[in-house]
Motif scaffolding. Structure first.
Motif, mmCIF file in Angstrom:
data_model
loop_
_atom_site.group_PDB
_atom_site.id
_atom_site.type_symbol
_atom_site.label_atom_id
_atom_site.label_comp_id
_atom_site.label_asym_id
_atom_site.label_seq_id
_atom_site.Cartn_x
_atom_site.Cartn_y
_atom_site.Cartn_z
ATOM 1 N N ILE A 90 0.632 -1.116 0.057
ATOM 2 C CA ILE A 90 -0.079 0.079 0.064
ATOM 3 C C ILE A 90 0.924 1.148 0.089
ATOM 4 C CG2 ILE A 90 -0.319 0.359 2.585
ATOM 5 C CD1 ILE A 90 -3.306 0.963 1.921
ATOM 6 N N SER A 91 2.219 1.099 0.428
ATOM 7 C CA SER A 91 2.937 2.341 0.437
ATOM 8 C C SER A 91 3.974 2.377 -0.692
ATOM 9 C CB SER A 91 3.615 2.306 1.879
ATOM 10 O OG SER A 91 4.724 3.219 1.980
ATOM 11 N N GLN A 92 4.036 3.409 -1.387
ATOM 12 C CA GLN A 92 5.076 3.371 -2.408
ATOM 13 C C GLN A 92 6.318 3.490 -1.795
ATOM 14 O OE1 GLN A 92 4.849 2.945 -5.911
ATOM 15 N NE2 GLN A 92 7.314 2.789 -5.727
ATOM 16 N N ILE A 93 6.255 4.265 -0.727
ATOM 17 C CA ILE A 93 7.766 4.312 0.016
ATOM 18 C C ILE A 93 8.260 3.053 0.433
ATOM 19 C CG2 ILE A 93 8.950 5.561 1.977
ATOM 20 C CD1 ILE A 93 6.637 7.825 1.794
ATOM 21 N N ASN A 94 7.297 2.144 0.681
ATOM 22 C CA ASN A 94 7.969 0.900 1.258
ATOM 23 C C ASN A 94 8.580 0.330 -0.018
ATOM 24 O OD1 ASN A 94 7.776 0.070 3.812
ATOM 25 N ND2 ASN A 94 5.351 -0.367 3.758
ATOM 26 N N LEU A 95 7.811 0.254 -1.120
ATOM 27 C CA LEU A 95 8.422 -0.227 -2.218
ATOM 28 C C LEU A 95 9.640 0.404 -2.622
ATOM 29 C CD1 LEU A 95 4.975 -0.500 -4.423
ATOM 30 C CD2 LEU A 95 6.219 -2.343 -3.107
ATOM 31 N N ASP A 96 9.820 1.687 -2.533
ATOM 32 C CA ASP A 96 11.015 2.146 -2.864
ATOM 33 C C ASP A 96 12.189 1.640 -2.003
ATOM 34 O OD1 ASP A 96 9.862 3.845 -4.832
ATOM 35 O OD2 ASP A 96 9.584 5.345 -3.640
ATOM 36 N N LYS A 97 11.923 1.485 -0.713
ATOM 37 C CA LYS A 97 12.963 0.889 0.294
ATOM 38 C C LYS A 97 13.102 -0.499 -0.052
ATOM 39 C CE LYS A 97 12.859 4.671 2.545
ATOM 40 N NZ LYS A 97 13.556 5.403 3.992
ATOM 41 N N ALA A 98 12.075 -1.392 -0.501
ATOM 42 C CA ALA A 98 12.466 -2.628 -1.065
ATOM 43 C C ALA A 98 13.436 -2.838 -2.048
ATOM 44 C CB ALA A 98 11.103 -3.248 -1.531
#
Length: 169
Positions: A90-98
């Motif tokens: 749900i978080s694009q920030i999470n995906l960027d950190k992934a």
């Protein structure tokens, strides 16, 4: 009128979820991995993930989707068990950190999908052999949203595919 109220409540709930996980994801770093996941290393060390999550079937040639991937912890943990693991969050920030986490661990960046939290509209039908979710679904306390997620998981699974999930209690 009631359906408008429910829609507003669902929209508000999903916005709250996104805001919450964006804030935690913003704190995540390679040297401070606990935001979002809780205790990153403790979760990685928990043996039930290895013995129970994919119990009784071979995942070697499977393509999987990690629902609620966060910073990609389980893509890294299980990457040798699957042909490929994609992630959705749900978080694009999470995906960027992934992407940062996967790159730091020498893992090719898979498909990483951003969701509104109640659908997998960006994924075609019958794509995955396995969809799994760890420490995610217990944080979705709206039954209608959880039901939407389950329906979407079923849709993106290939016939005979498996949905494996863990929920804290």
């Amino acid at each position: 009128e009631r359906s408008d109220h429910r829609m507003s409540t669902k929209t508000d709930y999903l916005a709250m979820q996104k805001q919450y996980y964006d804030a935690y994801a913003d704190q995540w770093r390679l040297d401070f991995r606990d935001p979002v996941v809780g205790s990153y290393d403790a979760h990685n060390a928990w043996p039930d993930y290895d013995t129970m999550l994919f119990k009784s079937f071979d995942t070697t040639d499977c393509v999987a989707l990690d629902y609620g991937t966060g910073p990609g912890r389980n893509i890294i943990k299980f990457h040798n068990r699957f042909k490929r693991i994609d992630g959705v969050d749900i978080s694009q920030i999470n995906l960027d950190k992934a992407v940062v986490n996967l790159h730091a661990n020498g893992i090719e960046i898979p498909n990483l999908y951003h969701t509104t939290g109640d659908n997998l509209n960006m994924i075609e039908d019958d794509v995955y052999d396995v969809v799994f979710s760890v420490i995610c679904l217990q944080h979705i306390c709206s039954w209608s949203i959880r039901d939407s997620i389950f329906r979407e998981v079923y849709r993106v699974l290939k016939p005979g595919g498996k949905f494996c999930f863990q929920m804290g209690h």
